[in-house]
Design a protein around this motif. Sequence first.
Motif, PDB file in Angstrom:
ATOM      1  N   UNK A 101     -35.378 -17.480 -18.311  1.00 36.96           N
ATOM      2  CA  UNK A 101     -36.393 -17.847 -17.318  1.00 36.96           C
ATOM      3  C   UNK A 101     -36.114 -19.237 -16.759  1.00 36.96           C
ATOM      4  N   UNK A 102     -35.817 -20.188 -17.645  1.00 37.73           N
ATOM      5  CA  UNK A 102     -35.516 -21.552 -17.200  1.00 37.73           C
ATOM      6  C   UNK A 102     -34.297 -21.547 -16.285  1.00 37.73           C
ATOM      7  N   UNK A 103     -33.252 -20.822 -16.674  1.00 39.84           N
ATOM      8  CA  UNK A 103     -32.041 -20.773 -15.856  1.00 39.84           C
ATOM      9  C   UNK A 103     -32.322 -20.158 -14.489  1.00 39.84           C
ATOM     10  N   UNK A 121     -33.180 -21.086  -8.975  1.00 42.66           N
ATOM     11  CA  UNK A 121     -33.916 -20.380  -7.919  1.00 42.66           C
ATOM     12  C   UNK A 121     -33.245 -19.054  -7.585  1.00 42.66           C
ATOM     13  N   UNK A 122     -32.909 -18.346  -8.662  1.00 47.57           N
ATOM     14  CA  UNK A 122     -32.244 -17.048  -8.579  1.00 47.57           C
ATOM     15  C   UNK A 122     -33.315 -15.971  -8.688  1.00 47.57           C
ATOM     16  N   UNK A 143     -33.239 -12.770  -8.016  1.00 43.64           N
ATOM     17  CA  UNK A 143     -32.816 -11.512  -8.635  1.00 43.64           C
ATOM     18  C   UNK A 143     -32.910 -11.623 -10.155  1.00 43.64           C
ATOM     19  N   UNK A 144     -32.458 -12.750 -10.686  1.00 44.23           N
ATOM     20  CA  UNK A 144     -32.534 -12.965 -12.130  1.00 44.23           C
ATOM     21  C   UNK A 144     -33.979 -13.081 -12.589  1.00 44.23           C
ATOM     22  N   UNK A 145     -34.821 -13.754 -11.803  1.00 45.12           N
ATOM     23  CA  UNK A 145     -36.223 -13.895 -12.162  1.00 45.12           C
ATOM     24  C   UNK A 145     -36.928 -12.540 -12.140  1.00 45.12           C
ATOM     25  N   UNK A 146     -36.633 -11.729 -11.143  1.00 44.35           N
ATOM     26  CA  UNK A 146     -37.239 -10.396 -11.046  1.00 44.35           C
ATOM     27  C   UNK A 146     -36.948  -9.575 -12.286  1.00 44.35           C
ATOM     28  N   UNK A 147     -35.732  -9.707 -12.813  1.00 50.13           N
ATOM     29  CA  UNK A 147     -35.342  -8.939 -14.000  1.00 50.13           C
ATOM     30  C   UNK A 147     -36.140  -9.354 -15.233  1.00 50.13           C
TER      31      UNK A 147
END
Length: 329
Positions: A211-213, A218-219, A221-225
């Motif tokens: 989550x921090x990364x 400000x990714x 796609x990664x946050x959505x996952x």
Amino acid sequence: MSDLTATADIDSRLEGHRVELTGYCYRMLGSAFEAEDAVQDTLVRAWRNFEKFEGRSSLRSWLYRIATNVCLDMLKAGNKRARPIDLTGPTPLAQATLNPLSENTWLEPMPDGRILPSVADPAEAAVARESVRLAFVAALQHLPPKQRAVLILREVLAWKASEVAELLDTSVASVNSALQRARATLTEHEGRAVDTANTLDEEQRKLLERYVAAFEGYDMAALTALLHEDAVMTMPPFDLCLQGHDDITGFMLSMGAGCAGSRLVATSANGTPAFAHYKPNPDGTGFVPWAVQVIDISEGSITGMHCFLDTPRWFPLFGLPDRLDDDAA
């Protein structure tokens, strides 16, 4: 014993109860600052009347009686604190606006160290953390004040019904009846259970690291996952409440785009993981306070991002620095 030594001894004995009393008053009032005011009032009253304390009950019980009366007096105004989701429900991104409401509307975050005393029993520690979660404290606000006191004393602090009856100057039957009604109301309003900070396993810690990364990069796609499909994002003092990863990431790329390049510093609040959120300094180098994020985790995903924006109040309360240098970040 000299008067000075006796005064110091009384101060020490009273002060030893500050953290647990603050936790109690916070659950009763839903406000970090009102809770601390209530405890200070409690300790001042106890100090002034210590000579009248005859030891017929324990010092702890006497202090809880005073604290309960202080809280009940403060609750006579009838103000009930809430979360944005309790007031407005989720708003579609297309209709999202930032409408600020007054400070006394909102349930407030609280640093763990101010409300969770150190206890040796892991089960007791787990109950304490569970009972200061934002959702639990919000649910408590739906109870009439005396029912609130009964439920906290019985369910959280494990007092006997007879002890609660004595504290409230009522009967055991009345205490049991109030507890039954309070439980029913709480079940109706509490909502989804979340993982507390002291029970996070390796998988949950890695989830927070991702989550921090994702947030700092400000990714989306990664946050959505990482976000549950029904995850909620709130931003007191605004009444905004977004639900679903599409609306959350959509907001972050539009109205919240200024958060790109931010840094997160780990802390803990309300028994759950939390982060101090620093945005890039618009007037120079480094990073400046933007929010305290209280994070809900459940079933391997992030279910809540509660961003408290009034940083002049929250960062000093949490003992957080008022800026980050580039190197520190």
